[in-house]
Scaffold this active site. Structure first.
Site, PDB file in Angstrom:
ATOM      1  N   HIS A  33       0.908  -1.234  -0.058  1.00 37.15           N
ATOM      2  CA  HIS A  33      -0.328  -0.176   0.024  1.00 37.15           C
ATOM      3  C   HIS A  33       0.816   1.098   0.024  1.00 37.15           C
ATOM      4  CE1 HIS A  33      -3.783  -2.435   1.818  1.00 37.15           C
ATOM      5  NE2 HIS A  33      -3.371  -2.695   0.585  1.00 37.15           N
ATOM      6  N   CYS A  49       3.368  20.199  -7.772  1.00 40.63           N
ATOM      7  CA  CYS A  49       4.579  19.334  -7.837  1.00 40.63           C
ATOM      8  C   CYS A  49       5.549  20.248  -8.995  1.00 40.63           C
ATOM      9  CB  CYS A  49       4.146  18.127  -9.251  1.00 40.63           C
ATOM     10  SG  CYS A  49       5.653  17.355  -9.924  1.00 40.63           S
ATOM     11  N   CYS A  87       5.335  19.240 -12.800  1.00 39.64           N
ATOM     12  CA  CYS A  87       4.520  19.462 -13.887  1.00 39.64           C
ATOM     13  C   CYS A  87       3.333  20.182 -13.168  1.00 39.64           C
ATOM     14  CB  CYS A  87       3.917  17.914 -13.819  1.00 39.64           C
ATOM     15  SG  CYS A  87       2.994  17.390 -12.623  1.00 39.64           S
ATOM     16  N   GLY A 139      -1.294  -9.094  12.818  1.00 41.96           N
ATOM     17  CA  GLY A 139      -1.641  -7.825  12.970  1.00 41.96           C
ATOM     18  C   GLY A 139      -2.553  -7.282  11.849  1.00 41.96           C
ATOM     19  N   THR A 140      -3.376  -8.025  11.407  1.00 41.90           N
ATOM     20  CA  THR A 140      -4.273  -7.436  10.328  1.00 41.90           C
ATOM     21  C   THR A 140      -5.701  -8.126  10.639  1.00 41.90           C
ATOM     22  OG1 THR A 140      -4.650  -7.342   7.939  1.00 41.90           O
ATOM     23  CG2 THR A 140      -3.413  -9.196   8.625  1.00 41.90           C
ATOM     24  N   SER A 141      -6.607  -7.184  10.480  1.00 36.72           N
ATOM     25  CA  SER A 141      -8.020  -7.857  10.386  1.00 36.72           C
ATOM     26  C   SER A 141      -8.603  -8.420   9.232  1.00 36.72           C
ATOM     27  CB  SER A 141      -9.011  -6.496  10.504  1.00 36.72           C
ATOM     28  OG  SER A 141      -8.719  -5.388   9.529  1.00 36.72           O
ATOM     29  N   GLU A 156      -7.294  -9.956  18.099  1.00 38.85           N
ATOM     30  CA  GLU A 156      -8.781 -10.263  18.067  1.00 38.85           C
ATOM     31  C   GLU A 156      -9.013 -11.266  16.957  1.00 38.85           C
ATOM     32  OE1 GLU A 156     -10.930  -6.851  16.964  1.00 38.85           O
ATOM     33  OE2 GLU A 156     -10.133  -6.714  15.012  1.00 38.85           O
ATOM     34  N   ALA A 165       1.408  -8.820  19.000  1.00 39.70           N
ATOM     35  CA  ALA A 165       2.343  -9.186  18.003  1.00 39.70           C
ATOM     36  C   ALA A 165       3.751  -8.971  18.766  1.00 39.70           C
ATOM     37  CB  ALA A 165       2.313  -8.390  16.861  1.00 39.70           C
TER      38      ALA A 165
HETATM   39  C1  BV8 Z   1      -7.998  -2.222  -5.361  1.00 36.05           C
HETATM   40  C2  BV8 Z   1      -3.248   2.888   2.397  1.00 36.05           C
HETATM   41  C3  BV8 Z   1      -8.354  -2.686  -7.588  1.00 36.05           C
HETATM   42  C4  BV8 Z   1      -3.592   4.535   2.707  1.00 36.05           C
HETATM   43  C5  BV8 Z   1      -5.035   1.429   2.469  1.00 36.05           C
HETATM   44  C6  BV8 Z   1     -12.051  -7.468  -3.713  1.00 36.05           C
HETATM   45  C7  BV8 Z   1     -10.954  -7.360  -4.397  1.00 36.05           C
HETATM   46  C8  BV8 Z   1     -10.323  -6.232  -4.707  1.00 36.05           C
HETATM   47  C9  BV8 Z   1     -10.800  -5.077  -4.094  1.00 36.05           C
HETATM   48  C10 BV8 Z   1     -11.736  -5.014  -3.326  1.00 36.05           C
HETATM   49  C11 BV8 Z   1     -12.567  -6.129  -3.107  1.00 36.05           C
HETATM   50  N1  BV8 Z   1     -13.466  -5.887  -2.258  1.00 36.05           N
HETATM   51  C12 BV8 Z   1     -13.575  -4.504  -1.847  1.00 36.05           C
HETATM   52  C13 BV8 Z   1     -12.555  -3.988  -2.496  1.00 36.05           C
HETATM   53  C14 BV8 Z   1     -12.155  -2.604  -2.723  1.00 36.05           C
HETATM   54  C15 BV8 Z   1     -11.130  -2.086  -1.374  1.00 36.05           C
HETATM   55  C16 BV8 Z   1     -11.495  -3.229  -0.222  1.00 36.05           C
HETATM   56  O1  BV8 Z   1     -10.783  -4.078   0.177  1.00 36.05           O
HETATM   57  N2  BV8 Z   1     -12.313  -2.601   0.651  1.00 36.05           N
HETATM   58  C17 BV8 Z   1     -12.481  -3.133   2.056  1.00 36.05           C
HETATM   59  C18 BV8 Z   1     -12.586  -2.026   3.040  1.00 36.05           C
HETATM   60  C19 BV8 Z   1     -13.760  -3.782   1.728  1.00 36.05           C
HETATM   61  N3  BV8 Z   1      -9.701  -2.628  -1.846  1.00 36.05           N
HETATM   62  C20 BV8 Z   1      -9.279  -1.652  -2.723  1.00 36.05           C
HETATM   63  O2  BV8 Z   1      -9.607  -0.641  -2.958  1.00 36.05           O
HETATM   64  C21 BV8 Z   1      -7.801  -1.735  -3.021  1.00 36.05           C
HETATM   65  N4  BV8 Z   1      -7.541  -1.378  -4.417  1.00 36.05           N
HETATM   66  O3  BV8 Z   1      -8.237  -3.352  -5.128  1.00 36.05           O
HETATM   67  O4  BV8 Z   1      -7.866  -1.834  -6.745  1.00 36.05           O
HETATM   68  C22 BV8 Z   1      -9.995  -2.073  -7.532  1.00 36.05           C
HETATM   69  C23 BV8 Z   1     -10.362  -0.944  -7.669  1.00 36.05           C
HETATM   70  C24 BV8 Z   1     -11.491  -0.517  -7.765  1.00 36.05           C
HETATM   71  C25 BV8 Z   1     -12.600  -1.341  -7.385  1.00 36.05           C
HETATM   72  C26 BV8 Z   1     -12.357  -2.558  -6.929  1.00 36.05           C
HETATM   73  C27 BV8 Z   1     -11.047  -3.119  -7.246  1.00 36.05           C
HETATM   74  C28 BV8 Z   1      -7.012  -0.734  -2.194  1.00 36.05           C
HETATM   75  C29 BV8 Z   1      -6.744  -1.105  -0.764  1.00 36.05           C
HETATM   76  C30 BV8 Z   1      -5.606  -0.300  -0.130  1.00 36.05           C
HETATM   77  C31 BV8 Z   1      -6.354   0.844   0.683  1.00 36.05           C
HETATM   78  N5  BV8 Z   1      -5.214   1.610   1.273  1.00 36.05           N
HETATM   79  N6  BV8 Z   1      -4.123   2.131   3.219  1.00 36.05           N
HETATM   80  C32 BV8 Z   1      -3.530   4.670   4.333  1.00 36.05           C
HETATM   81  O5  BV8 Z   1      -2.813   4.176   5.062  1.00 36.05           O
HETATM   82  O6  BV8 Z   1      -4.145   5.847   4.460  1.00 36.05           O
HETATM   83  S1  BV8 Z   1      -6.099   0.316   3.542  1.00 36.05           S
HETATM   84  C33 BV8 Z   1      -5.658   0.170   5.255  1.00 36.05           C
HETATM   85  O7  BV8 Z   1      -5.979  -0.896   5.594  1.00 36.05           O
HETATM   86  C34 BV8 Z   1      -4.150   0.329   5.487  1.00 36.05           C
HETATM   87  O8  BV8 Z   1      -3.248   0.009   4.420  1.00 36.05           O
HETATM   88  C35 BV8 Z   1      -4.096  -0.913   6.306  1.00 36.05           C
HETATM   89  O9  BV8 Z   1      -2.914  -1.505   6.527  1.00 36.05           O
HETATM   90  C36 BV8 Z   1      -5.075  -1.949   5.710  1.00 36.05           C
HETATM   91  C37 BV8 Z   1      -5.563  -2.930   6.220  1.00 36.05           C
HETATM   92  O10 BV8 Z   1      -6.036  -2.752   7.500  1.00 36.05           O
HETATM   93  P1  BV8 Z   1      -5.254  -3.484   8.804  1.00 36.05           P
HETATM   94  O11 BV8 Z   1      -3.970  -3.429   8.535  1.00 36.05           O
HETATM   95  O12 BV8 Z   1      -5.644  -4.939   8.819  1.00 36.05           O
HETATM   96  O13 BV8 Z   1      -5.452  -2.677   9.939  1.00 36.05           O
HETATM   97  P2  BV8 Z   1      -6.817  -2.900  10.814  1.00 36.05           P
HETATM   98  O14 BV8 Z   1      -6.856  -1.746  11.797  1.00 36.05           O
HETATM   99  O15 BV8 Z   1      -8.199  -3.301   9.968  1.00 36.05           O
HETATM  100  O16 BV8 Z   1      -6.583  -4.381  11.570  1.00 36.05           O
HETATM  101  C38 BV8 Z   1      -5.594  -4.197  12.605  1.00 36.05           C
HETATM  102  C39 BV8 Z   1      -5.635  -5.302  13.507  1.00 36.05           C
HETATM  103  O17 BV8 Z   1      -4.647  -5.681  14.370  1.00 36.05           O
HETATM  104  C40 BV8 Z   1      -7.045  -5.616  14.073  1.00 36.05           C
HETATM  105  O18 BV8 Z   1      -7.488  -6.847  13.973  1.00 36.05           O
HETATM  106  C41 BV8 Z   1      -6.289  -5.715  15.590  1.00 36.05           C
HETATM  107  O19 BV8 Z   1      -7.213  -6.352  16.335  1.00 36.05           O
HETATM  108  C42 BV8 Z   1      -5.163  -6.034  15.556  1.00 36.05           C
HETATM  109  N7  BV8 Z   1      -4.249  -5.606  16.476  1.00 36.05           N
HETATM  110  C43 BV8 Z   1      -4.290  -4.307  16.890  1.00 36.05           C
HETATM  111  N8  BV8 Z   1      -3.129  -4.169  17.893  1.00 36.05           N
HETATM  112  C44 BV8 Z   1      -2.432  -5.309  17.749  1.00 36.05           C
HETATM  113  C45 BV8 Z   1      -2.830  -5.950  16.985  1.00 36.05           C
HETATM  114  N9  BV8 Z   1      -2.732  -7.408  16.598  1.00 36.05           N
HETATM  115  C46 BV8 Z   1      -1.332  -7.865  17.000  1.00 36.05           C
HETATM  116  N10 BV8 Z   1      -0.773  -7.095  18.029  1.00 36.05           N
HETATM  117  C47 BV8 Z   1      -1.217  -5.785  18.584  1.00 36.05           C
HETATM  118  N11 BV8 Z   1      -0.433  -5.205  19.507  1.00 36.05           N
END
Ligand code: BV8
Length: 238
Positions: free
Chosen positions: A118, A145, A148, A185-187, A213, A229
């Site tokens: 990402h 930029c 450009c 560490g990913t949901s 979780e 983690a």
């Molecule tokens: C795309 C960067 C083509 C910016 C981010 C199916 C296939 C393809 C695409 C899709 C699909 N279904 C839906 C989609 C669209 C979308 C998507 O997935 N939506 C989701 C919400 C349903 N995907 C996209 O748009 C992707 N692009 O596929 O392009 C396309 C184009 C158009 C239409 C369709 C397809 C792009 C996705 C990237 C988005 N950018 N971030 C920024 O950072 O600001 S996403 C963001 O979420 C971060 O990158 C982050 O890393 C990522 C995932 O989240 P997690 O890292 O898992 O974080 P989260 O908080 O959710 O979970 C943390 C976990 O840690 C928790 O469970 C918690 O309990 C745990 N935790 C907490 N503390 C600890 C711990 N675990 C261990 N130790 C601890 N101490």
């Protein structure tokens, strides 16, 4: 419970892949995205901040939100989880670290060849052509930029944007080849990154999850450890 058998299985593996999410950086003080109280998305609407449409609609709000996150990150250091992963590469002939995180903390902990699915919040590019820019006029939000004139933006993948093709291909190859796949560490909500664990499963890899979780992967993983983690990884990768 991290068993001696699992530690041995890891130690004797030749090919290991790991994907990390925001949870591995939580102990460094970086908010996750979806944790109920503290997650970034609990306070902000991702569709208002992490999409190209949101940026074009309000470039200043998006630019300032990422500037705030960069400032937050400046005070954060890698934690025991990042450090444990950077050590594993010394023992495993073929170890590939894949991250969804944009914070660069794996590299700061010494990990090499990290696949950033990402992007990286410390890199800045222009919206129209992707010119990478190192310095800009701090008085403007966002600055133009210098090459450009189009608006500068963080070099991260927003929702609705394609992932870097080579990074995703390398990650999919690693998931298909590995004997052990660690999901840390990913949901597991964001695709296509979340699909890598299932690709590894389909290829016959042992899948190990470490997360604070349960997630949709938990029921499919061979081993699932609920916990931090920073606590679990040093035990697993002792
Ligand atoms: C795309 C960067 C083509 C910016 C981010 C199916 C296939 C393809 C695409 C899709 C699909 N279904 C839906 C989609 C669209 C979308 C998507 O997935 N939506 C989701 C919400 C349903 N995907 C996209 O748009 C992707 N692009 O596929 O392009 C396309 C184009 C158009 C239409 C369709 C397809 C792009 C996705 C990237 C988005 N950018 N971030 C920024 O950072 O600001 S996403 C963001 O979420 C971060 O990158 C982050 O890393 C990522 C995932 O989240 P997690 O890292 O898992 O974080 P989260 O908080 O959710 O979970 C943390 C976990 O840690 C928790 O469970 C918690 O309990 C745990 N935790 C907490 N503390 C600890 C711990 N675990 C261990 N130790 C601890 N101490």
């Amino acid at each position: 419970m991290v068993t001696p058998e699992l530690i041995d299985a890891l130690k004797n593996s030749r090919r290991v892949a790991a994907i990390t999410g925001a949870g591995i950086s939580a102990e460094s003080g970086i908010p996750t995205f979806r944790d109920a109280q503290t997650g970034l998305w609990a306070k902000y609407d991702p569709m208002q901040l992490a999409t190209p449409e949101a940026f074009l609609e309000n470039p200043e709000r998006v630019w300032n939100w990422y500037a705030w996150r960069r400032e937050l990150l400046a005070a954060c250091r890698p934690n025991k989880g990042h450090q444990a992963l950077s050590r594993i590469a010394r023992h495993i002939p073929e170890f590939q670290l894949i991250t969804q995180n944009v914070d660069g903390l794996h590299q700061a902990a010494g990990s090499q060849d990290v696949i950033e699915l990402h992007g990286n919040i410390q890199r800045t590019k222009c919206f129209d052509h992707g010119h990478t820019v190192e310095q800009w006029d701090a008085q403007q939000a966002p600055p133009p930029c210098p090459y450009c004139g189009s608006l500068l933006r963080p070099d991260v993948v927003w929702f609705g944007e394609m992932l870097p093709v080579q990074a995703l291909q390398q990650a999919e190859q690693a998931a298909a080849r590995c004997e052990v796949f660690l999901s840390i560490g990913t949901s597991g909500q964001v695709y296509p990154a979340a699909d890598l664990a299932y690709q590894a499963l389909a290829s016959g890899a042992m899948v190990v999850e470490i997360n604070a979780e349960p997630t949709p992967l938990t029921a499919r993983a061979h081993y699932a450890f609920t916990g931090k983690a920073g606590d679990q990884l040093p035990r697993l990768l002792a």
